[in-house]
Scaffold this motif. Structure first.
Motif, PDB file in Angstrom:
ATOM      1  N   GLY A   1      21.972  20.142  44.937  1.00 17.19           N
ATOM      2  CA  GLY A   1      21.214  21.257  44.398  1.00 17.19           C
ATOM      3  C   GLY A   1      20.973  21.186  42.909  1.00 17.19           C
ATOM      4  N   ASP A   2      21.363  20.094  42.271  1.00 18.42           N
ATOM      5  CA  ASP A   2      21.177  19.962  40.836  1.00 18.42           C
ATOM      6  C   ASP A   2      19.754  19.503  40.529  1.00 18.42           C
ATOM      7  N   ILE A   3      19.329  19.755  39.293  1.00 16.63           N
ATOM      8  CA  ILE A   3      18.040  19.266  38.808  1.00 16.63           C
ATOM      9  C   ILE A   3      18.322  18.206  37.761  1.00 16.63           C
ATOM     10  N   ARG A   4      17.777  17.016  37.976  1.00 21.13           N
ATOM     11  CA  ARG A   4      18.090  15.860  37.143  1.00 21.13           C
ATOM     12  C   ARG A   4      16.884  15.457  36.305  1.00 21.13           C
ATOM     13  N   SER A   5      17.156  14.972  35.112  1.00 20.94           N
ATOM     14  CA  SER A   5      16.091  14.463  34.252  1.00 20.94           C
ATOM     15  C   SER A   5      15.468  13.223  34.878  1.00 20.94           C
ATOM     16  N   ASP A   6      14.189  13.000  34.582  1.00 22.92           N
ATOM     17  CA  ASP A   6      13.527  11.799  35.098  1.00 22.92           C
ATOM     18  C   ASP A   6      13.586  10.639  34.112  1.00 22.92           C
TER      19      ASP A   6
ATOM     20  N   ALA B   1      18.084   5.655  43.030  1.00 23.34           N
ATOM     21  CA  ALA B   1      16.689   6.006  42.794  1.00 23.34           C
ATOM     22  C   ALA B   1      15.877   4.767  42.457  1.00 23.34           C
ATOM     23  N   ASP B   2      14.577   4.865  42.710  1.00 16.70           N
ATOM     24  CA  ASP B   2      13.651   3.847  42.229  1.00 16.70           C
ATOM     25  C   ASP B   2      13.369   4.128  40.756  1.00 16.70           C
ATOM     26  N   VAL B   3      13.561   3.129  39.921  1.00 18.41           N
ATOM     27  CA  VAL B   3      13.379   3.314  38.481  1.00 18.41           C
ATOM     28  C   VAL B   3      12.485   2.220  37.927  1.00 18.41           C
ATOM     29  N   THR B   4      11.918   2.502  36.758  1.00 15.99           N
ATOM     30  CA  THR B   4      11.095   1.534  36.047  1.00 15.99           C
ATOM     31  C   THR B   4      11.468   1.572  34.574  1.00 15.99           C
TER      32      THR B   4
ATOM     33  N   ARG C   1      16.413   2.018  28.404  1.00 14.79           N
ATOM     34  CA  ARG C   1      15.940   3.259  29.007  1.00 14.79           C
ATOM     35  C   ARG C   1      15.190   3.003  30.320  1.00 14.79           C
ATOM     36  N   ILE C   2      15.211   4.015  31.173  1.00 20.09           N
ATOM     37  CA  ILE C   2      14.502   3.941  32.446  1.00 20.09           C
ATOM     38  C   ILE C   2      13.851   5.293  32.739  1.00 20.09           C
ATOM     39  N   ARG C   3      12.816   5.235  33.573  1.00 18.55           N
ATOM     40  CA  ARG C   3      12.222   6.455  34.122  1.00 18.55           C
ATOM     41  C   ARG C   3      12.409   6.436  35.640  1.00 18.55           C
ATOM     42  N   VAL C   4      12.855   7.563  36.177  1.00 28.81           N
ATOM     43  CA  VAL C   4      13.043   7.679  37.615  1.00 28.81           C
ATOM     44  C   VAL C   4      11.699   7.973  38.268  1.00 28.81           C
ATOM     45  N   ARG C   5      11.321   7.145  39.209  1.00 26.52           N
ATOM     46  CA  ARG C   5      10.090   7.347  39.957  1.00 26.52           C
ATOM     47  C   ARG C   5      10.320   8.158  41.224  1.00 26.52           C
ATOM     48  N   ARG C   6      11.448   7.900  41.879  1.00 25.89           N
ATOM     49  CA  ARG C   6      11.714   8.610  43.130  1.00 25.89           C
ATOM     50  C   ARG C   6      13.200   8.568  43.436  1.00 25.89           C
ATOM     51  N   TRP C   7      13.763   9.718  43.776  1.00 28.15           N
ATOM     52  CA  TRP C   7      15.146   9.795  44.201  1.00 28.15           C
ATOM     53  C   TRP C   7      15.234   9.551  45.713  1.00 28.15           C
ATOM     54  N   HIS C   8      16.257   8.825  46.107  1.00 27.52           N
ATOM     55  CA  HIS C   8      16.576   8.656  47.522  1.00 27.52           C
ATOM     56  C   HIS C   8      17.668   9.650  47.904  1.00 27.52           C
ATOM     57  N   PRO C   9      17.895   9.867  49.186  1.00 23.05           N
ATOM     58  CA  PRO C   9      19.046  10.689  49.579  1.00 23.05           C
ATOM     59  C   PRO C   9      20.338  10.140  48.984  1.00 23.05           C
ATOM     60  N   ASP C  10      21.252  11.032  48.636  1.00 25.67           N
ATOM     61  CA  ASP C  10      22.477  10.641  47.933  1.00 25.67           C
ATOM     62  C   ASP C  10      23.502   9.993  48.861  1.00 25.67           C
ATOM     63  N   GLU C  11      23.085   9.038  49.638  1.00 18.25           N
ATOM     64  CA  GLU C  11      23.996   8.321  50.523  1.00 18.25           C
ATOM     65  C   GLU C  11      23.696   6.834  50.438  1.00 18.25           C
ATOM     66  N   PRO C  12      24.708   5.986  50.295  1.00 20.29           N
ATOM     67  CA  PRO C  12      26.132   6.344  50.233  1.00 20.29           C
ATOM     68  C   PRO C  12      26.563   6.885  48.868  1.00 20.29           C
ATOM     69  N   TRP C  13      25.642   6.809  47.907  1.00 20.00           N
ATOM     70  CA  TRP C  13      25.853   7.368  46.570  1.00 20.00           C
ATOM     71  C   TRP C  13      24.462   7.677  46.006  1.00 20.00           C
TER      72      TRP C  13
END
Length: 218
Positions: free
Chosen positions: A55-60, A102-105, A87-99
Motif C-alpha cells: 500500500g505504499d507509494i514509491r518514487s519513480d 521493477a523494470d528500470v532504465t 541513478r535509475i527511473r522505474v518504468r514498471r513495478w512487478h508484484p512484490d514476489e519473491p521480493w
C-alpha cells in the motif's frame, strides 16, 4: 532491466554509503540473489505509506546500490554496507514476489558534456555551493552538532559532487529526492544554492535564539 528493489523511507544518492540491517525473510533471499548476480539492487524513496504490508507509494526515480560488504551478524540478521552508484527511473513495478522488483532504465543528465561548456558560470556557481556547505558545517559545529567532524571531501566533478553535497547537507528526504531526480546539472546547482541558503538562514536564526545544537541534528 529487471532489478531487485529496496524501498526505503530515505533517499540514497550516488556516492553515498548505505548501511542496512536486513532481517525480513524476503530481503534476505533478495540479498542472496544479489550476491550471486552482480551485487546490485535499486533503492527508491517511499513517498507515502509503509513498505511492510504493501500500500505504499514509491518514487519513480531511485539509485542503484552496489553491495560492498555483507555478513551474518546473528541468525537471520544481516549487516550490509552498500554504495549508491548511478541513478535509475522505474518504468514498471512487478508484484512484490519473491521480493520487490521493477523494470528500470538509466537516468542521466540532459546537459551532458564538459562542465565548462555549459555556460552560466557553472564553475563559479559550483564554488558557491561548496562555500555554502562550509558555512553550514561551521555554524552547525559551533552549535554543538558533531556530525560535520571529519567531513569528507567533495568530488571536484560537480556531476557527482552535487549529489555528495546533498547527502552531506541537512536536507529533508523530499529535497534530496528533488536533487536526485533533476536531470540538469545547471538546475541542480541552482537548487542546491537555494536549499543551502534556506538552511543557513534557519541555522543562523536558531543560533541567535540560543540553540545549543543544530536544529537539523539527530
Amino acid at each position: 532491466m529487471d532489478l531487485p528493489m529496496f524501498p526505503l523511507g530515505s533517499v540514497l544518492l550516488p556516492g553515498q554509503l548505505l548501511p542496512l540491517h536486513i532481517f525480513e525473510a524476503r530481503y534476505q533471499a533478495m540479498l542472496e540473489h544479489c550476491r550471486e548476480h552482480g551485487d546490485e539492487f535499486g533503492v527508491v524513496l517511499i513517498e507515502r505509506g509503509h513498505e511492510v504490508g504493501g500500500g505504499d507509494i514509491r518514487s519513480d526515480v531511485g539509485t542503484v546500490a552496489r553491495i560492498l560488504d555483507a555478513h551474518l551478524a546473528a541468525p537471520g540478521h544481516w549487516t550490509v554496507v552498500a554504495a549508491g552508484v548511478r541513478r535509475i527511473r522505474v518504468r514498471r513495478w512487478h508484484p512484490d514476489e519473491p521480493w520487490p522488483h521493477a523494470d528500470v532504465t538509466p537516468l542521466v543528465d540532459t546537459d551532458e558534456g564538459p562542465v565548462d561548456a555549459l555556460g552560466r558560470n557553472v564553475g563559479e556557481r559550483w564554488t558557491g555551493v561548496l562555500n555554502r556547505l562550509t558555512v553550514v558545517a561551521d555554524i552547525a559545529t559551533t552549535m554543538g552538532d558533531e556530525s560535520y567532524a571529519g567531513m569528507p571531501d567533495v568530488a571536484d566533478d560537480p556531476r557527482l559532487g552535487s549529489f555528495q553535497v546533498a547527502a552531506l547537507s541537512p536536507l529533508g528526504a523530499f529535497d534530496r529526492q528533488k536533487i536526485l531526480a533533476t536531470t540538469s546539472l545547471d538546475r541542480r546547482i541552482d537548487l542546491l544554492i537555494e536549499m543551502l541558503d534556506d538552511v543557513i538562514v534557519t541555522l543562523r536564526a536558531a543560533r541567535t535564539l540560543g540553540g545549543d545544537a543544530s536544529p537539523f541534528a539527530g
